[in-house]
Each structure stands twice: as structure tokens, then as C-alpha cells.
Write a protein that holds these residues in place. Structure first.
Motif, mmCIF file in Angstrom:
data_model
loop_
_atom_site.group_PDB
_atom_site.id
_atom_site.type_symbol
_atom_site.label_atom_id
_atom_site.label_comp_id
_atom_site.label_asym_id
_atom_site.label_seq_id
_atom_site.Cartn_x
_atom_site.Cartn_y
_atom_site.Cartn_z
ATOM 1 N N ARG A 184 39.730 -1.034 -28.573
ATOM 2 C CA ARG A 184 38.263 -0.682 -27.703
ATOM 3 C C ARG A 184 37.920 0.493 -28.292
ATOM 4 O O ARG A 184 36.930 0.927 -28.782
ATOM 5 C CB ARG A 184 38.591 -0.621 -26.292
ATOM 6 C CG ARG A 184 38.321 -1.850 -25.573
ATOM 7 C CD ARG A 184 37.353 -1.904 -24.653
ATOM 8 N NE ARG A 184 37.112 -3.194 -24.087
ATOM 9 C CZ ARG A 184 35.868 -3.716 -24.592
ATOM 10 N NH1 ARG A 184 35.022 -3.239 -25.346
ATOM 11 N NH2 ARG A 184 35.613 -4.953 -24.481
ATOM 12 N N SER A 185 39.092 1.528 -28.343
ATOM 13 C CA SER A 185 38.761 2.893 -28.890
ATOM 14 C C SER A 185 38.443 2.879 -30.397
ATOM 15 O O SER A 185 37.457 3.545 -31.002
ATOM 16 C CB SER A 185 40.094 3.699 -28.634
ATOM 17 O OG SER A 185 40.471 4.349 -29.547
ATOM 18 N N ALA A 187 34.844 1.456 -30.744
ATOM 19 C CA ALA A 187 34.021 2.425 -30.092
ATOM 20 C C ALA A 187 33.718 3.345 -31.271
ATOM 21 O O ALA A 187 32.554 4.089 -31.567
ATOM 22 C CB ALA A 187 34.587 3.008 -28.923
ATOM 23 N N ARG A 188 34.815 3.770 -31.959
ATOM 24 C CA ARG A 188 35.108 4.693 -32.997
ATOM 25 C C ARG A 188 33.703 4.550 -33.975
ATOM 26 O O ARG A 188 32.951 5.362 -34.623
ATOM 27 C CB ARG A 188 36.087 5.157 -33.598
ATOM 28 C CG ARG A 188 36.502 6.250 -34.451
ATOM 29 C CD ARG A 188 37.747 6.516 -35.055
ATOM 30 N NE ARG A 188 38.956 6.139 -33.997
ATOM 31 C CZ ARG A 188 40.041 5.732 -34.298
ATOM 32 N NH1 ARG A 188 40.326 5.696 -35.757
ATOM 33 N NH2 ARG A 188 40.991 5.679 -33.560
#
Ligand SMILES: [Zn+2]
Length: 340
Positions: free
Chosen positions: A331-332, A335-336
Motif C-alpha cells: 500500500r505504501s 501510495a508513493r
């Protein structure tokens, strides 16, 4: 088909086979078959059904061709893997070269409860080419509700099995397995898979599909095969469960579920993130990501390398993050680069 129709010659050996004949061939030409999952089973099914003259083939697959697929996925070649083509699109291209009379409809998407109505509509028969029970239970719910036959098939290692599911006639998947199997299951990534078992199971599925479409009775057995030991077993088809939530009580919980979370693709060191209603413009995204790492994009997908991660982005907003099995990390990374 009238005399003189070029299809008469093309399908002549099949028409000469008495249980099919002219009438059966016409039914095949008029049929719409949907293949759910175009991996080892699905790609074989697609090629075989195209040669048999199924009029309309819809191919649903969410993945792209990788080098490790070529050992068993008959329709694909090195250029498909080199270009990371989506399997549905690569299969459609091959099928039009095999039999241009077949109408092919490639759908590069993940079958979910949100799009099942749309992408399965109109099918006369479904073929299981999936690799997971989540999708099979969803497929079963839709097939039972709509009264559409489907052919279950699975293969891993040297072993495989298949069974026809005819709503209202035979047991459905939920009669056989009240719940999806618990715990980690062996997968092609963890224990490997042999090409011959996949083509054998897919062949049995295709033969069943042709029989059912021609109006013949489906096989009354579940067939299991191990191509390494040579064992072939045929087991009487399980009885229908009079309390089956799907085919007896009409409760379609997999079809009515709308809580799909990111799916971890077990054993593949990858996590899939599916954001619905968030279509992406891959051209714009490619320009945005170009300064940050290596980007390869075509109209079907965008691949972005950010070692140790790799993102495969699809126009419907779906992203496969490779290099982790941790949903939070995925997810990160998502999102990045994509926000959200
Ligand atoms: Zn049932």
C-alpha cells in the motif's frame, strides 16, 4: 451453415463425428463461451475451443505474460513475455491467427463481485481457468443463479481434477466444498506444475464443454489424474446437498459480497491492490514516473521498476506490487507513486 460455407470444410472432421454432426457444429458456432483465467488451463481451452469453432469466446484474465509461464501456457511465446502483454490480449491475438471466424472478446480485468454481472453476462457456458477458490465460488454463485453450466478444473504439481457443474442437475461447487479450503494450499509457485497435467485437464474440460453445448449429457464422474504416477481415478459425482446455500437456498454470498480487500498473491512475493472506480491514464502516468525509474508502457499495462519493488499498473486502477508479501508495504509503495 449452408453447403458451400467455408466452415463446412474447416470443421468437416468434427461434423463427421456422429454425436456432433451438422446440428452439433451449428450449436458450437452459435455458442458464447467465457474462459475465466487464461493461464495454463485457460490458454489451452481458448486455443482448443477456437479450433473447434466456438462462435464467441470471451477471455477474462487479470495478469500479464511472464517468462515462467511459457513452460506450460501453450498460446504464449517469447515476444508476449518480453512485451509483458496482458494474457487476455495476447490470447486474443493468437486466436485470431488460429481461427479468424471466431469472435474474441479479451477482458483485461480481475473478476470480482462488483463486475461479475457485467463481464459474465450472455455466456452459455463458463470454463474454469482460475487458480483460486475465491474466484471459483464467485463463478459458482453466478452460474447457479443464472442456470449456466460451468466446468471446474484445477492442476498443481503432477496432479489435476475436473468436474462439470450443471445447475439444477448436478452438485454445485458449494455442495462439494461448503467452505473454501482453509490454510495455505499448494500452488504452482510453491510446488511447481507440469505442462502435461494442465493440458490434460484442460482437454477434458474442453470435451465436456463441447458435449454440453451440443446437448449431450455431461460426464457423471469427477476425474482425477496424476501424470507422474500414471494414476487415473474416476469418482461418482457427489450428490446435491439439499441444504446447499447456493443451489438449494438461493443465497449467493460470494456474488453479494462487496468487501474485496487487497489480495495477496500467495507465494509470488506480490500483492494486488484493487481500487475500484479509479481508472488511470497510463500515458500520463508513464510521463510522471519516467524521471523516477524505468518505465515500460503499452495500452494495456504499465511496468515501473523501483528496486526491490516492481509495479504493474492496469488502466482499471489495479496494481500488482512485486517484491513484498506485506499488504502494508505494498500500500505504501502504491501510495508513493499513485497516491491514495
Ligand atoms: Zn449446491
Amino acid at each position: 451453415m449452408t453447403p458451400g460455407d467455408p466452415r463446412q470444410d474447416r470443421y468437416s472432421r468434427q461434423i463427421r463425428y456422429q454425436p456432433i454432426g451438422q446440428a452439433g457444429q451449428q450449436r458450437l458456432v452459435d455458442a458464447c463461451v467465457t474462459i475465466v483465467g487464461c493461464g495454463a488451463l485457460g490458454s489451452f481451452q481458448a486455443g482448443a475451443l477456437a479450433r473447434a469453432g466456438i462462435g464467441h469466446l470471451r477471455i477474462i484474465d487479470r495478469d500479464y505474460v511472464e517468462w515462467s509461464n511459457l513452460q506450460r501456457q501453450w498460446l504464449f511465446d517469447e515476444s508476449d513475455a518480453g512485451d509483458s502483454l496482458p494474457k487476455a490480449a495476447a490470447a486474443a491475438r493468437k486466436i485470431s491467427a488460429i481461427n479468424s471466424l471466431v469472435e474474441v472478446e479479451p477482458l483485461v480485468c480481475d473478476l470480482t463481485s462488483s463486475n461479475a454481472e457485467e463481464v459474465l453476462a450472455g455466456a452459455d457456458l463458463l470454463l474454469d481457468g482460475t487458480d483460486n477458490f475465491d474466484t471459483r465460488f464467485l463463478l459458482n454463485d453466478w452460474a447457479v443463479r443464472e442456470g449456466v453450466p460451468w466446468i471446474y478444473g484445477a492442476a498443481v504439481g503432477s496432479y489435476g481434477l475436473t468436474m462439470s457443474m450443471i445447475p439444477g442437475v448436478t452438485a454445485c461447487l458449494q455442495c462439494v466444498y461448503p467452505e473454501p479450503p482453509a490454510g495455505a494450499q499448494p500452488t504452482c509457485e510453491t510446488v511447481g506444475v507440469l505442462g502435461p497435467i494442465t493440458s490434460l485437464i484442460a482437454s477434458l474440460q474442453v470435451a465436456e464443454a463441447m458435449k454440453i453445448l451440443c446437448g449431450a449429457a455431461p460426464s457423471a464422474v469427477m476425474t482425477t489424474v496424476d501424470v507422474w504416477s500414471g494414476a487415473i481415478r474416476q469418482i461418482a459425482r457427489p450428490e446435491r446437498d439439499p441444504q446447499c446455500p447456493a443451489c438449494a437456498l438461493g443465497q449467493f454470498k460470494y456474488l453479494n459480497r462487496h468487501d474485496r480487500s487487497p489480495v495477496s498473491l500467495c507465494g509470488r512475493n506480490a500483492v494486488q491492490i484493487h481500487e475500484t472506480a479509479r481508472p488511470l491514464n497510463l500515458k500520463e502516468l508513464a510521463l510522471r514516473l519516467a524521471p523516477l525509474g524505468e518505465v515500460r508502457a503499452n495500452e494495456f499495462a504499465l511496468r515501473f521498476e523501483d528496486p526491490p519493488f516492481q509495479l504493474m499498473v492496469f488502466p482499471d486502477g489495479r496494481v500488482i506490487v512485486r517484491g513484498t508479501q506485506d499488504i502494508g508495504v505494498a500500500r505504501s509503495v502504491y501510495a508513493r507513486y499513485l497516491g491514495g
